[in-house]
Design an enzyme around this catalytic site. Structure first.
Site, mmCIF file in Angstrom:
data_model
loop_
_atom_site.group_PDB
_atom_site.id
_atom_site.type_symbol
_atom_site.label_atom_id
_atom_site.label_comp_id
_atom_site.label_asym_id
_atom_site.label_seq_id
_atom_site.Cartn_x
_atom_site.Cartn_y
_atom_site.Cartn_z
ATOM 1 N N LEU A 183 0.817 -1.207 0.000
ATOM 2 C CA LEU A 183 0.000 0.000 0.000
ATOM 3 C C LEU A 183 0.855 1.262 0.000
ATOM 4 O O LEU A 183 0.611 2.183 0.763
ATOM 5 C CB LEU A 183 -0.949 0.023 1.203
ATOM 6 C CG LEU A 183 -2.153 -0.919 1.131
ATOM 7 C CD1 LEU A 183 -2.986 -0.791 2.385
ATOM 8 C CD2 LEU A 183 -2.993 -0.624 -0.086
ATOM 9 N N CYS A 184 1.875 1.250 -0.814
ATOM 10 C CA CYS A 184 2.678 2.464 -0.903
ATOM 11 C C CYS A 184 3.028 2.727 -2.360
ATOM 12 O O CYS A 184 4.143 3.039 -2.711
ATOM 13 C CB CYS A 184 3.918 2.368 -0.049
ATOM 14 S SG CYS A 184 4.822 0.846 -0.235
#
Lengths: 133, 375
Positions: free
Chosen positions: B140-141
């Protein structure tokens, strides 16, 4: 004259204040440093550092590095440093036993180098505690 | 008449929101997919149930998007707070690296004339290269982990073409799972990053590369990490870690040297309410050093003690930069996701309101038609 000691690790400043005397373990043996010491540069072994504050001796486990002395300023650069009072005796002892076991199991040049280093670090930490008591 | 009108409304609107959800799918996929699929069979079924079901489903969807937005927003804030801590870590490490660079620089000046040979600086013909790949621990980056892994794979291909053997030291969970899935890439060691890089982690990596290099198993060690440029920009880079050059310089693959006396560090500031990053280049003062310094041991031994320290601080810095980049990447990814969720929520509520209105209109029409028929 006052002597100032500064112990630096990559993470933080471990010690930065006045001391009376220190005993530093270099690769070529222990040296004691009193105020007005001649300017020298020396390596620091994986061993203990003894610090005298007035009449009280403190120990610190140093994980190898470098020291520069001059102008009544001691700068010690080490990979890691722990005050003897901050080390958990049980944990240190366990680490030492594990390191010893690892060394006896080590195979090949590379593993032996690694195991030896780990063992020396573990032993230093245990010594730092024993020296205090 | 009213019925056909109604189906028009219902069938056209979800398809609109579906196309919009398609573009958001990259960041909201786990929440989006089940809904966009289930809305199709619902519209093709009986007409009366379409409206009821569609309405309830829409309401669920709006709720779920709302939750997603809350999560992403929270993650964004957490990442922002962590960037600040990462910056503190860099600041804490400064006295050490500054003194180290100063000492190394001066000792090197004094040793210029002497012929020194230190194991860590020995340049050998390269037969095998160790690649230290620094990735993040979490997803999630955005493209952060992908970018560095792609860089690593490209480098591996390059080395293959050159006929040079290689091995990988993977740092970070994401990299670990990537290499575990690809058993044909030889991996020497898997290490995990931890939440905040400390000297211990750097030491673990340093010990590994040190023993690999000194035992002559590898002839060159390269460090692949993400260089932190700004909050919105970070570059995957390759640095040659070993052999160290005794001049205290580190070179990247193309031979561009970075002078070690030039230390960069970043600072998080706020500008007009928005987070920005400043990068300072600090020229370390290297003047005040006693010229009558004596060496307790051989200069070779002293360099032997200093260079591992230098190696450690280099690795630590790479870890810190990588973490800062990861957090910055997560911040912007989560900020985008929040924006998208907000937009999606808006579209969905519009569809929901329209459907509700259509349903009411339909009911009124039915009542009027019924009343008219009675007259």
């Amino acid at each position: 004259m006052t002597l100032n000691l500064c112990v630096l690790t990559p993470n933080r400043i471990v010690w930065d204040s006045e001391v009376k005397e220190i005993i530093l373990s270099t690769n070529s043996g222990q040296i004691s440093i009193l105020p007005n010491h001649a300017p020298i540069a020396t390596t620091v072994d994986i061993d203990i550092l003894r610090i005298r504050l007035n009449d009280q001796w403190l120990t610190m486990a140093l994980m190898g590095g470098f020291a520069r002395i001059g102008n009544n300023e001691i700068t010690v650069l080490v990979n890691d440093a722990e005050k003897g009072s901050d080390i958990d005796p049980q944990e240190a002892q366990q680490t030492l036993e594990m390191a010893e076991a690892n060394l006896s199991k080590a195979e090949g040049k590379r593993q032996t180098i690694e195991a030896n280093l780990a063992l020396r670090r573990a032993r230093t930490r245990v010594e730092a505690i024993n020296m205090m008591s | 008449m009213s019925c056909s009108n109604l189906t028009m409304w219902v069938s056209s609107k979800p398809s609109l929101s579906d196309t919009s959800s398609l573009s958001f799918r990259s960041c909201l996929s786990p929440f989006q997919l089940p809904f966009s699929q289930s809305s199709y069979p619902a519209t093709s079924n009986s007409k009366s149930s379409v409206v009821h079901c569609g309405l309830r489903e829409l309401r669920d969807r709006i709720d779920s998007v709302k939750n997603t937005q809350k999560i992403t927003e929270a993650m964004k804030l957490v990442a922002a707070a962590k960037v600040r801590r990462a910056q503190e870590a860099v600041v804490n490490g400064r006295p050490f690296s500054e003194t180290l660079v100063e000492v190394l620089y001066n000792i090197n000046e004094q040793l210029q004339t002497e012929d020194i040979d230190v194991p860590l600086t020995s340049v050998r013909p390269v037969k095998k290269v160790a690649l230290v790949v620094v990735t993040g621990d979490r997803g999630l980056c955005g493209g952060f982990n992908n970018a560095i892994i792609k860089k690593a794979v490209a480098r591996i291909e390059e080395l293959k073409d050159l006929g040079v053997d290689y091995t990988v030291i993977s740092v970070g969970k994401k990299g670990n799972s990537f290499f575990v899935r690809r058993p044909y890439i030889p991996v020497d060691k898997f290490l995990e990053g931890g939440s905040l890089p400390t000297a211990k982690e750097a030491q673990a990596i340093a010990d590994d590369v040190f023993s690999l290099f000194v035992s002559e198993e590898v002839d060159k060690v390269e460090l692949l990490y993400t260089k932190f440029v700004s909050l919105v920009k970070s570059d995957p880079v390759i640095h040659t870690l070993l052999p160290l050059s005794p001049k205290g310089e580190i070179c990247d693959v193309n031979g561009n040297c970075v002078d070690a006396a030039e230390d960069e560090f970043f600072r998080l500031t706020t500008k007009e309410g928005k987070l920005t990053v400043e990068r300072d280049v600090v020229r370390t003062q290297t003047a005040d050093f006693s010229p009558i310094l004596q060496f307790e041991q051989d200069p070779v031994q002293i360099l032997d003690a200093l260079l591992p320290l230098y190696l450690n601080s280099q690795i630590l810095r790479a870890l810190q930069e990588s973490l800062a980049s990861e957090l910055a990447a997560r911040m912007s990814a989560m900020s985008n996701a929040t924006d998208n969720a907000l937009e999606l929520k808006k579209t969905l509520s519009m569809v929901y309101n329209r459907q509700r209105q259509a349903k009411i209109t339909g009911e009124i029409l039915e009542i009027i038609a019924g009343a008219n028929a009675l007259v």
